[in-house]
Design a protein around this motif. Sequence first.
Motif, PDB file in Angstrom:
ATOM      1  N   ASP A   1      39.863 -28.524  55.238  1.00  9.24           N
ATOM      2  CA  ASP A   1      39.204 -28.683  53.943  1.00  9.24           C
ATOM      3  C   ASP A   1      40.212 -28.624  52.802  1.00  9.24           C
ATOM      4  O   ASP A   1      41.163 -27.824  52.832  1.00  9.24           O
ATOM      5  N   LYS A   2      39.984 -29.462  51.781  1.00 13.64           N
ATOM      6  CA  LYS A   2      40.945 -29.583  50.686  1.00 13.64           C
ATOM      7  C   LYS A   2      41.014 -28.357  49.791  1.00 13.64           C
ATOM      8  O   LYS A   2      41.951 -28.213  49.000  1.00 13.64           O
ATOM      9  N   LYS A   3      40.053 -27.461  49.868  1.00 17.22           N
ATOM     10  CA  LYS A   3      40.074 -26.251  49.031  1.00 17.22           C
ATOM     11  C   LYS A   3      40.932 -25.138  49.634  1.00 17.22           C
ATOM     12  O   LYS A   3      41.186 -24.130  48.972  1.00 17.22           O
TER      13      LYS A   3
ATOM     14  N   ILE B   1      33.407 -25.384  42.275  1.00 15.50           N
ATOM     15  CA  ILE B   1      32.054 -24.909  42.584  1.00 15.50           C
ATOM     16  C   ILE B   1      31.151 -26.047  43.045  1.00 15.50           C
ATOM     17  O   ILE B   1      30.157 -25.821  43.738  1.00 15.50           O
ATOM     18  N   LEU B   2      31.500 -27.290  42.681  1.00 11.66           N
ATOM     19  CA  LEU B   2      30.720 -28.444  43.132  1.00 11.66           C
ATOM     20  C   LEU B   2      30.806 -28.629  44.644  1.00 11.66           C
ATOM     21  O   LEU B   2      30.041 -29.406  45.225  1.00 11.66           O
ATOM     22  N   ASN B   3      31.729 -27.923  45.272  1.00 11.70           N
ATOM     23  CA  ASN B   3      31.908 -28.031  46.714  1.00 11.70           C
ATOM     24  C   ASN B   3      31.105 -26.990  47.495  1.00 11.70           C
ATOM     25  O   ASN B   3      31.296 -26.851  48.714  1.00 11.70           O
TER      26      ASN B   3
ATOM     27  N   GLY C   1      29.488 -28.195  55.559  1.00 14.85           N
ATOM     28  CA  GLY C   1      28.739 -29.453  55.574  1.00 14.85           C
ATOM     29  C   GLY C   1      29.594 -30.636  55.967  1.00 14.85           C
ATOM     30  O   GLY C   1      29.197 -31.466  56.797  1.00 14.85           O
ATOM     31  N   HIS C   2      30.778 -30.754  55.364  1.00 13.78           N
ATOM     32  CA  HIS C   2      31.683 -31.845  55.727  1.00 13.78           C
ATOM     33  C   HIS C   2      32.093 -31.746  57.192  1.00 13.78           C
ATOM     34  O   HIS C   2      32.209 -32.769  57.888  1.00 13.78           O
TER      35      HIS C   2
ATOM     36  N   GLU D   1      22.353 -34.795  54.115  1.00 13.20           N
ATOM     37  CA  GLU D   1      21.692 -34.052  55.192  1.00 13.20           C
ATOM     38  C   GLU D   1      22.632 -32.980  55.740  1.00 13.20           C
ATOM     39  O   GLU D   1      22.216 -31.842  56.005  1.00 13.20           O
ATOM     40  N   ALA D   2      23.907 -33.329  55.901  1.00 14.11           N
ATOM     41  CA  ALA D   2      24.897 -32.351  56.378  1.00 14.11           C
ATOM     42  C   ALA D   2      25.158 -31.279  55.328  1.00 14.11           C
ATOM     43  O   ALA D   2      25.317 -30.094  55.660  1.00 14.11           O
TER      44      ALA D   2
END
Length: 338
Positions: A300-302, A219-221, A227-228, A245-246
């Motif tokens: 993305d790693k998720k 959830i921290l992602n 954004g990344h 900012e992103a």
Amino acid sequence: MSKVYFQELSFLKALLASLKYSQLFVLVDENSKENCYPLIGEYLSDHQIIEIVSGERHKTLDSCSMIWNALTNATADRQALLLNLGGGVITDMGGFCAGTYKRGIRFINIPTTLLSQVDASVGAKTGIDFNGYKNHIGLFCEAEAVLVNPKFHETLPRNQLVSGYAEMLKHGLIADRKHWQDCLNNGFENFSNELIQHSVKIKEKVVDADPTEKGIRKILNFGHTIGHAIETHLLNTEKALLHGEAIGLGMIAEAFISKSKGLLNSEQYSTITQELQKIYQSSKIEKASYPEIIRLCKQDKKNSNGQISMSLLNGIGEAVYDIQVEEELIEHALNELL
């Protein structure tokens, strides 16, 4: 979990005295060397400075090689201690280099930006970018200690405070509605130590429940998939954005996806976007960039099983994870940034 100390900078002397080490190395970039090193220099024992070039574009294997070479040339052994003094690039990369040098030496993080204090230096994630992909290579590796002090904020330009503010707002959005409101009431220009501490505690609680991000830590992602991708797409251009900012833009886009998935109601979505859009502007994104941003989302790693997977909001102060998101919906979300 690393011990996080919210102390005066003079505490560093006692902290170092409590540790046994053969050599002390201080990792800096040109900015933290000029602005932050003078604030702690008197509290250090004999040490050697390792200096790298600042910025996300230098968070690479080449910079790691410079750090490893410096340690090797100084005949650093496994009892050496690395002190990472700087923002998220320094703490991410310094922790990665420490964790891999001779299979691991200890390190201390002294984060000097708001972003690194509330996010990058806490939670054991270390890493570097690779072939244009954000944090593509890395380790879970705990710092020996983290020393947080708002004195460093006096050295920061406005955009660095705005960047860190995004992560604090995110902590409120995913887990603590009151913290979201407290951050909005406070603004980003003058944070109390108490507000920073609470933001760190939110992250610590999540990380403690899931240290290696197999479940709830995801959830921290929130805001980070898109954004990344935006951050990476703009990295080597004149339109480059700081990480926070992103992420601010990513949270706007992913709040739209949360609403589209029936997780957020329209009132909550409007509240979130109105507040975020006051600070995070999207003028640097063009429709022609959509295919590249979506391509980056696919790394993305998720993600799993070839599907883009996001952490989304289930209300203000609550989040869910492992939600599959279609490419078409990402395009619609990016339209919200125009």
